[in-house]
Design an enzyme around this catalytic site. Sequence first.
Site, mmCIF file in Angstrom:
data_model
loop_
_atom_site.group_PDB
_atom_site.id
_atom_site.type_symbol
_atom_site.label_atom_id
_atom_site.label_comp_id
_atom_site.label_asym_id
_atom_site.label_seq_id
_atom_site.Cartn_x
_atom_site.Cartn_y
_atom_site.Cartn_z
ATOM 1 N N HIS A 469 20.123 1.940 -3.978
ATOM 2 C CA HIS A 469 19.958 2.232 -5.409
ATOM 3 C C HIS A 469 18.472 2.371 -5.756
ATOM 4 O O HIS A 469 18.038 3.382 -6.305
ATOM 5 C CB HIS A 469 20.604 1.113 -6.231
ATOM 6 C CG HIS A 469 20.454 1.273 -7.713
ATOM 7 N ND1 HIS A 469 21.473 1.711 -8.511
ATOM 8 C CD2 HIS A 469 19.395 1.070 -8.541
ATOM 9 C CE1 HIS A 469 21.054 1.785 -9.768
ATOM 10 N NE2 HIS A 469 19.793 1.386 -9.805
ATOM 11 N N GLU A 470 17.724 1.337 -5.419
ATOM 12 C CA GLU A 470 16.300 1.355 -5.772
ATOM 13 C C GLU A 470 15.567 2.450 -5.012
ATOM 14 O O GLU A 470 14.612 3.033 -5.521
ATOM 15 C CB GLU A 470 15.656 -0.020 -5.531
ATOM 16 C CG GLU A 470 16.237 -1.155 -6.385
ATOM 17 C CD GLU A 470 16.252 -0.859 -7.887
ATOM 18 O OE1 GLU A 470 15.403 -0.064 -8.355
ATOM 19 O OE2 GLU A 470 17.127 -1.403 -8.594
#
Length: 680
Positions: A469-470
């Site tokens: 995600h990051e």
Amino acid sequence: MTANPLLADWTTPFELPPFSDIDPEHFEEAFVTAMAEARAESDAIADQLAEPTFENTIVALEGSGKRLTKVARTFFNLSSANTNEALQAIERDVAPKLAKHSSDMLLNEKLYARIAALWDQRNSLGLNSEDSKVLERYHKMFQRAGAGLDETGKSRMADISQRLATLGTQFSQNILKDESDYQLVLETEEDRAGLPDFLLTAAAEAAKERGVDGKHVITLSRSSIEPFLQFSTNRSLREEAFRAWSARGERDGKTNNRDIIAETLALRAEKADLLGFDSFAAFKLDDSMAKKPDNVRELLTRVWEPAVAQAREEQAKLAEMAAETGENHPIEAWDWRYYSEKVRKAEHDLDETELKPYLQLDNMIAAAFETATRLFGLTFKELDGLPVYHPDVRAFEVLDRSGKHVGLFLGDYFARPSKRSGAWMSAFRSQHKIDGEISPIIVNVMNFSKGAPGEATLLTFDDARTLFHEFGHALHGLLSDVTYPMISGTSVVRDFVELPSQLYEHWLSEPEVLSKFATHYKTGDAMPPELLEKLLAATNFNQGFATVEYTSSALIDLELHLLEDPGDLDIATFEKTELDKIGMPAAITMRHRIPHFQHVFSGDAYSAGYYSYMWSEVMDADAFGAFEEAGDIFDPEAAERLLTHIYSAGGHPDPAETYKAFRGRAPEIDALLKKRGFAA
Ligand SMILES: [Zn+2]
């Protein structure tokens, strides 16, 4: 020459901030100097006699305050990821000063007159579409700050901004204090009952970090407390730890956030009112894809109903499981993860301890990198010996297909007491081209529990998803290809910003990726195909719980900011009443309760905006279909469209239009319901 390294030229590799030379007190002088310099620059733009042009006003503003940007980005990255008392004191002092600095500029009459004049003539200025977008952003930014108000209104807006900055800072520092003060020391065998090796190892490391060497410590960091709640057979300790986790920001004493929240809400409502909006939510959403509170509520409600129904079924199974093991107590919030782990094992023959040895941090980083190589042609070269801000930080040079420098990527993966909880992406420098080609320096910060010295750090599948995600956000920053800082990288509307990050998570769950990178940390063997299959089959397990946990937080955030006159709101009563109203299952707690809802109260980035994840998910669930339909999860044409319209486009295009340009049509919500395992 000055002795302050922040104010000197940065001669470090890649012009990284000169971390090793910076002492906290350097920031005090650097902020004063940089703010004065930025002020002089924007005053000069405002006061010039020449008629406003795009060049002498907008481009000039984009080029102003550079030193302040550098100092502030350095400071706030450190105050989030590696803070100390000195930095915290400076943060409390400087936050309202920066707010005042910003208000002074945004409420400068002459400056606003120039921007408004350009806005009126926008169709005859011969602007290209990116120029137009930046002009629109400036016009909106000034208006939303109150530039169009009378003197009384403007001065009140300035006071409100300063006070909100102080409150947001105090809110965050209170949470960090509650988190770093708490530790559950596991003294006896009984205290450690049921805990798997990986957690004991991490707990021993945490103990060392916190000066109780030789013991085992559970902290309130998500990757420590969650597995504890999953595995500890000691119900009373689970309850104790859960209560501490859930009470962050709510404990009696100095770190209680109750009054801070009430005052924040009142000031936000007043600000919205001054600007002519019914509520702060209406004000916030006016600058988003969702546009109106009703649109947000409609989406959240559509997901809420099937999620609660599913969560109730899940709870019944947990109760059954508890009864089978002779426990006849009702399922409480501190039981959910524990029995859920048992049900998952029974239903899918899958348990975290079996999975975890295959999810090594280094391999998951490599998987995220290779996905970017296959989609976008990027390569990552680790650089040792760069002057980073903490020994755990890793640095990678990012190159494109032709070997050209794209940017620098920093990975800061481990939990420590000096770090705010959660996971995030940030930029020390954003991409732009107003001074030649400026390349980005992007950082990902996580809170994983560190493995024992010399041993691999093992992740849960959720951790690995967070990493992807990051990294999706990081790519949005790294691949940015725009002219102006104003619309660089992740500078998009909030409910679009989670699209590149959540979309990226999809590749982690692909057998093509996992089978290569999920290898056993001791034997090096690939994850057995049966285990991989079980893992993927269980993706939607407990999704009722996860959706309820998230959506309740999003709904409460919305309701808090719909209050026209929050007055002296009693947070505890409000939370309870609202949760009752929506039929919140008692055994589930909001993912972020109001007293520690950092997304919403640490600043206003996600205020009336926590729904953004769900809004973006409507797009990401649908977007991955472009690859599935092409029959290749790395389909070059879809990847090229993704790069052009989303990852490199920054805030330049209209978000709904650019999504359509990528997908060929608007997103359909069915994909989201299906992804979460709810009937469409
Ligand atoms: Zn995100």
